[in-house]
Every structure is written in C-alpha cells, then in structure tokens.
Design a protein around this motif. Structure first.
Motif, short mmCIF file in Angstrom:
data_model
loop_
_atom_site.label_atom_id
_atom_site.label_comp_id
_atom_site.label_asym_id
_atom_site.label_seq_id
_atom_site.Cartn_x
_atom_site.Cartn_y
_atom_site.Cartn_z
N GLU A 87 2.41 -5.70 -2.34
CA GLU A 87 3.77 -5.50 -1.72
C GLU A 87 3.66 -4.11 -1.23
OE1 GLU A 87 6.91 -6.45 -4.24
OE2 GLU A 87 6.10 -8.52 -4.29
N PRO A 88 4.65 -3.45 -0.51
CA PRO A 88 4.71 -1.97 -0.38
C PRO A 88 4.86 -1.28 -1.61
CG PRO A 88 6.03 -3.49 1.35
CD PRO A 88 5.61 -4.42 0.10
N THR B 203 -3.08 -4.94 0.75
CA THR B 203 -2.45 -6.17 1.27
C THR B 203 -3.19 -7.36 0.85
OG1 THR B 203 -3.61 -6.05 3.49
CG2 THR B 203 -1.44 -4.95 3.18
N ARG C 139 0.86 2.79 7.03
CA ARG C 139 2.25 2.45 7.55
C ARG C 139 2.50 1.17 6.97
NH1 ARG C 139 4.24 5.04 11.87
NH2 ARG C 139 2.94 6.28 13.30
N SER C 140 1.85 0.06 6.54
CA SER C 140 2.13 -1.09 5.83
C SER C 140 2.41 -0.72 4.55
CB SER C 140 0.84 -2.22 5.97
OG SER C 140 1.01 -3.31 5.29
N TYR C 141 1.58 0.03 3.92
CA TYR C 141 1.79 0.20 2.44
C TYR C 141 3.01 1.27 2.03
CZ TYR C 141 0.81 2.03 -2.06
OH TYR C 141 0.62 2.09 -3.80
N ALA C 142 3.34 2.18 2.96
CA ALA C 142 4.29 3.26 2.55
C ALA C 142 5.45 3.28 3.64
CB ALA C 142 3.93 4.57 2.50
N GLY C 143 5.43 2.52 4.83
CA GLY C 143 6.23 2.35 5.70
C GLY C 143 6.29 3.68 6.76
N ARG C 144 5.53 4.54 6.47
CA ARG C 144 5.43 5.66 7.31
C ARG C 144 4.23 6.29 7.18
NH1 ARG C 144 8.56 7.07 2.96
NH2 ARG C 144 8.12 8.89 1.94
#
Length: 275
Positions: free
Chosen positions: A92-93, A60, A183-188
């Motif tokens: 970004e993710p 990030t 969680r920020s990088y992969a969303g889960r």
C-alpha cells in the motif's frame, strides 16, 4: 563483463519454474508480529543472531514466496546460524509498508533483546530496511541488496549505460519508471519525506552496512551513492558489485552463478552483526 549466460536464456523465453526452497537444517513457520504477517526461518541446531528481511517489488508487488524472500531468508538462516524473519508488509502507499517493517523489527527485538540483530532487504525492501533502521536506531547490521533509496536516481556511468542500451525494456528501470514508482508509493515526487527516501536521511550512527549491487542495473547508482554517503558519515560499509547480472538477481536461485557469492557476502556480514 558480458551479461551472464543465464540472462541470455532468460530473455529468449521464460525459465522453467524452480521447486520451492527447502532444507532439513531449517524449520519454517508462519505467525504474526503484532499484527504483521511474517515467516520465520529457524536453524534446527539453534541460532546465535537474528535478521529481519524485506523482499522487493517496487512497493506494489512481491510476497513471502518469491525467491528474493523465501530462498534468501532460508539460505541466510542456514549459512549464518540466524533466526530470519521475512516480513509480509502491506503493498500500500507510504507509510504502511514502512510501518509494517518497523513493527516487525520492534517485535523481533523485543523477543530477542540480547542477540546480535540485523535488518535488511532487497530493492524496495532495502529502502524499507534502511528507513526502519534510521527510525529504530538499534540495528546491529544492515544487509541491503540493490537498494533504491534516492530520487532521482543518479545516472549510470557512460560505459555501462551504453552496454545496457541493447537490453529489452522489460529488464530496464528508466527514470520514468522510477518516477512512477514514487508517485504510486508516496502520491507525489516533491517534498518526499525521509521515510520514503532514506538516502536523504541523516546516516551517522547507523551500524555497519553490506551493500550488494548488480552490474547491469539502472538503479545501481543509488546503492553506490549510499555507500559513499555511509562512508562519509563514518559508517563502516562493504560493497559487492556482482558482474554480469541485472537488477534482482537474488530472484533467480540456481541459475545465476554469482548467487552463491552474494549469499555468502550477506551471511558473513550477518555473522558480524552486533547486539
């Protein structure tokens, strides 16, 4: 080993900023690698090998000017006679950062197909470098500084864990912060793909790896586990544990005495990269 004296000063207040790295033996230019911004470090006397380098920052933050990018790239170019390309991947993710690192790697290999070629990075950049190497399958060496490539990260040994309890939260990476990063990088944090967690990938067939770790680093066990995994997979691996330093010691040039040993460790591995 006690915490290096640099950190005693650093934790008591901000350190004075260092001037940007420059050296007459290395020229520095900026360009794009198939749309990805990169900074290129070229030894004036010529080069016999190439390296793609990715900075850290938890996926990030971070940029091409941070010492972990700029100073490390310049010093490895100088010490190993290598053309070093530092990649400004998107913050970004997933999969944007990995796609950018892979794109820059493909661009670099296309430009210098006959030279020994290595890929490496620090922390999150080390994770991206390993994932890109798994995806590409044609790297000649891996240079990984305090990589975080697993979730959850294994626990520290009891002695180091106790020694680190007195450190301020600002220099720690507890499980909650690692979870927040993923969680920020992969969303889960469930069902994460191999590209997010390259330590979960099939590692056989990878090139020789040099893994640099810091003693007082909550993320150190990920690099240690990776070294065991590579060894079990038949991949030659060298590991240097730098005593008395925190996570990210490559970001403190000129202040951490162990920086010279760290850069020499990577330069030697780079000179042994295969085509």
């Amino acid at each position: 080993m006690p915490l290096d004296a640099y950190y005693t000063r650093h934790l008591s207040g901000p350190a004075a900023p260092l001037p940007p790295w420059v050296h007459p033996s290395v020229s520095i230019t900026q360009t794009t690698a198939d749309g990805v911004r990169v900074r290129v470090y070229t030894p004036v006397a010529g080069f016999t090998r190439v390296l793609l380098w990715a900075h850290g920052g938890g996926f990030t933050r971070g940029d091409l000017d941070m010492p972990e990018a700029h100073t490390v790239a310049g010093e490895l170019a100088r010490r190993a006679g290598a053309l070093v390309v530092s990649v400004d991947y998107r913050l970004e993710p997933y999969p944007a950062p990995l796609d950018d690192v892979h794109t820059a790697w493909t661009w670099l290999r296309r430009r210098h197909p006959d030279l020994p070629a290595a890929i490496g990075g620090a922390s999150a950049g080390g994770s991206l470098a390993l994932a890109a190497a798994v995806r590409a399958g044609d790297a000649g060496a891996l240079l990984l500084a305090y990589p975080v490539v697993h979730f959850p990260v294994p626990e520290l040994d009891d002695v180091t864990r106790v020694e680190m309890m007195s450190l301020p939260p600002t220099v720690r990476h507890p499980p909650a912060s690692v979870e927040a990063m993923y969680r920020s990088y992969a969303g889960r944090i469930t069902g994460l793909p191999e590209g997010v967690l390259p330590g979960n990938s099939a590692l056989d067939g990878l090139p020789p790896a040099a893994i640099l770790l810091g003693e007082y680093d909550d993320l150190r066990p990920s690099g240690e586990l990776l070294a065991r995994q590579l060894d079990e997979s038949g991949v030659p691996v060298a590991m240097l544990l730098v005593r008395g330093v925190l996570h990210g010691h490559l970001n403190h040039p000129g202040d951490v005495p162990a920086l010279e040993d760290s850069l020499d460790f990577f330069a030697e591995a780079l000179t042994e990269a295969r085509a």
